[in-house]
Scaffold this motif. Sequence first.
Motif, PDB file in Angstrom:
ATOM      1  N   TYR A 160       0.868  -1.168   0.000  1.00 55.33           N
ATOM      2  CA  TYR A 160       0.000   0.000   0.000  1.00 55.33           C
ATOM      3  C   TYR A 160       0.911   1.226   0.000  1.00 55.33           C
ATOM      4  N   GLU A 161       0.885   2.010  -1.074  1.00 46.94           N
ATOM      5  CA  GLU A 161       1.755   3.179  -1.194  1.00 46.94           C
ATOM      6  C   GLU A 161       1.049   4.454  -0.735  1.00 46.94           C
ATOM      7  N   SER A 162      -0.210   4.630  -1.150  1.00 50.35           N
ATOM      8  CA  SER A 162      -0.998   5.808  -0.760  1.00 50.35           C
ATOM      9  C   SER A 162      -2.474   5.477  -0.959  1.00 50.35           C
ATOM     10  N   GLU A 163      -3.329   6.448  -0.706  1.00 48.35           N
ATOM     11  CA  GLU A 163      -4.769   6.218  -0.880  1.00 48.35           C
ATOM     12  C   GLU A 163      -5.130   5.941  -2.337  1.00 48.35           C
ATOM     13  N   LYS A 164      -4.244   6.288  -3.249  1.00 43.75           N
ATOM     14  CA  LYS A 164      -4.563   6.132  -4.667  1.00 43.75           C
ATOM     15  C   LYS A 164      -3.635   5.183  -5.424  1.00 43.75           C
ATOM     16  N   HIS A 165      -2.656   4.584  -4.727  1.00 43.82           N
ATOM     17  CA  HIS A 165      -1.685   3.729  -5.425  1.00 43.82           C
ATOM     18  C   HIS A 165      -1.271   2.527  -4.589  1.00 43.82           C
ATOM     19  N   ILE A 166      -1.038   1.420  -5.297  1.00 43.37           N
ATOM     20  CA  ILE A 166      -0.391   0.255  -4.706  1.00 43.37           C
ATOM     21  C   ILE A 166       0.791  -0.088  -5.604  1.00 43.37           C
ATOM     22  N   SER A 167       1.748  -0.812  -5.059  1.00 48.30           N
ATOM     23  CA  SER A 167       2.882  -1.234  -5.884  1.00 48.30           C
ATOM     24  C   SER A 167       3.101  -2.728  -5.726  1.00 48.30           C
ATOM     25  N   LEU A 168       3.596  -3.331  -6.780  1.00 52.63           N
ATOM     26  CA  LEU A 168       3.928  -4.748  -6.800  1.00 52.63           C
ATOM     27  C   LEU A 168       5.426  -4.867  -7.020  1.00 52.63           C
ATOM     28  N   HIS A 169       6.075  -5.747  -6.255  1.00 51.40           N
ATOM     29  CA  HIS A 169       7.523  -5.951  -6.345  1.00 51.40           C
ATOM     30  C   HIS A 169       7.798  -7.440  -6.468  1.00 51.40           C
ATOM     31  N   TRP A 170       8.701  -7.811  -7.378  1.00 50.62           N
ATOM     32  CA  TRP A 170       9.072  -9.212  -7.521  1.00 50.62           C
ATOM     33  C   TRP A 170      10.420  -9.337  -8.209  1.00 50.62           C
ATOM     34  N   ARG A 171      11.085 -10.460  -7.957  1.00 51.00           N
ATOM     35  CA  ARG A 171      12.330 -10.798  -8.638  1.00 51.00           C
ATOM     36  C   ARG A 171      11.953 -11.563  -9.886  1.00 51.00           C
ATOM     37  N   SER A 172      12.462 -11.119 -11.016  1.00 49.80           N
ATOM     38  CA  SER A 172      12.032 -11.661 -12.296  1.00 49.80           C
ATOM     39  C   SER A 172      12.548 -13.084 -12.530  1.00 49.80           C
ATOM     40  N   ASP A 173      11.619 -13.966 -12.791  1.00 50.40           N
ATOM     41  CA  ASP A 173      11.866 -15.318 -13.288  1.00 50.40           C
ATOM     42  C   ASP A 173      10.542 -15.779 -13.895  1.00 50.40           C
ATOM     43  N   PRO A 174      10.535 -16.826 -14.666  1.00 53.45           N
ATOM     44  CA  PRO A 174       9.297 -17.188 -15.368  1.00 53.45           C
ATOM     45  C   PRO A 174       8.081 -17.386 -14.456  1.00 53.45           C
ATOM     46  N   ILE A 175       8.245 -18.016 -13.313  1.00 57.33           N
ATOM     47  CA  ILE A 175       7.101 -18.269 -12.438  1.00 57.33           C
ATOM     48  C   ILE A 175       6.649 -16.982 -11.757  1.00 57.33           C
ATOM     49  N   SER A 176       7.587 -16.187 -11.236  1.00 53.77           N
ATOM     50  CA  SER A 176       7.221 -14.921 -10.588  1.00 53.77           C
ATOM     51  C   SER A 176       6.564 -13.971 -11.576  1.00 53.77           C
ATOM     52  N   ASP A 177       7.047 -13.946 -12.801  1.00 59.23           N
ATOM     53  CA  ASP A 177       6.431 -13.103 -13.831  1.00 59.23           C
ATOM     54  C   ASP A 177       4.997 -13.550 -14.111  1.00 59.23           C
ATOM     55  N   MET A 178       4.766 -14.849 -14.124  1.00 60.19           N
ATOM     56  CA  MET A 178       3.424 -15.372 -14.354  1.00 60.19           C
ATOM     57  C   MET A 178       2.501 -15.003 -13.182  1.00 60.19           C
ATOM     58  N   VAL A 179       3.009 -15.134 -11.949  1.00 63.75           N
ATOM     59  CA  VAL A 179       2.214 -14.753 -10.771  1.00 63.75           C
ATOM     60  C   VAL A 179       1.902 -13.263 -10.817  1.00 63.75           C
ATOM     61  N   SER A 180       2.899 -12.438 -11.137  1.00 62.35           N
ATOM     62  CA  SER A 180       2.663 -10.981 -11.185  1.00 62.35           C
ATOM     63  C   SER A 180       1.647 -10.626 -12.274  1.00 62.35           C
ATOM     64  N   ASP A 181       1.738 -11.252 -13.425  1.00 68.77           N
ATOM     65  CA  ASP A 181       0.763 -10.988 -14.497  1.00 68.77           C
ATOM     66  C   ASP A 181      -0.655 -11.311 -14.037  1.00 68.77           C
ATOM     67  N   SER A 182      -0.816 -12.452 -13.381  1.00 68.46           N
ATOM     68  CA  SER A 182      -2.162 -12.840 -12.954  1.00 68.46           C
ATOM     69  C   SER A 182      -2.663 -11.944 -11.823  1.00 68.46           C
ATOM     70  N   VAL A 183      -1.780 -11.483 -10.929  1.00 71.29           N
ATOM     71  CA  VAL A 183      -2.203 -10.557  -9.870  1.00 71.29           C
ATOM     72  C   VAL A 183      -2.595  -9.217 -10.478  1.00 71.29           C
ATOM     73  N   ILE A 184      -1.827  -8.726 -11.434  1.00 71.81           N
ATOM     74  CA  ILE A 184      -2.146  -7.450 -12.092  1.00 71.81           C
ATOM     75  C   ILE A 184      -3.507  -7.533 -12.782  1.00 71.81           C
ATOM     76  N   ILE A 185      -3.743  -8.622 -13.506  1.00 72.19           N
ATOM     77  CA  ILE A 185      -5.039  -8.793 -14.175  1.00 72.19           C
ATOM     78  C   ILE A 185      -6.160  -8.862 -13.145  1.00 72.19           C
ATOM     79  N   SER A 186      -5.926  -9.559 -12.047  1.00 66.11           N
ATOM     80  CA  SER A 186      -6.942  -9.650 -10.995  1.00 66.11           C
ATOM     81  C   SER A 186      -7.241  -8.279 -10.404  1.00 66.11           C
ATOM     82  N   ILE A 187      -6.218  -7.471 -10.163  1.00 61.65           N
ATOM     83  CA  ILE A 187      -6.413  -6.117  -9.627  1.00 61.65           C
ATOM     84  C   ILE A 187      -7.217  -5.274 -10.608  1.00 61.65           C
TER      85      ILE A 187
END
Length: 136
Positions: A98-125
Amino acid sequence: MAKTIRRLVEKTPEVGETVSGFLVKKAFTYQIMALDDLHVFSQLSTENISQRITIAYSGAFGVLKHRLKQIFESVESLPDEESEGPAFRVHERLTVKYESEKHISLHWRSDPISDMVSDSVIISILLILILITSYC
């Protein structure tokens, strides 16, 4: 024909056992080596890439966490000291902060599985945002 070198040679594989490494072509020879040996036997190097994306999100952070828990089997809260504010971790790979009332941020170390998880979380958001705005 490829020659295995250094760490891959330390243990003789059993018949039918898979050998995992990188195939490197240098001049007219091929060598199979472990990732840790890559910089020793070639001019190649490896790097870790950390990624971050900030998304406009004005909904309740608790609602977001609840919705993501319904979609993903592993959503764990992080202590405030570790993350400098409200945050949670998805599948031990992606941190949502939670960054502010209007923003959230996602952080991850890039690898094929983490990238797939981040893509699906972004789409879900983004889908959660569409649902929130369609009810307003």
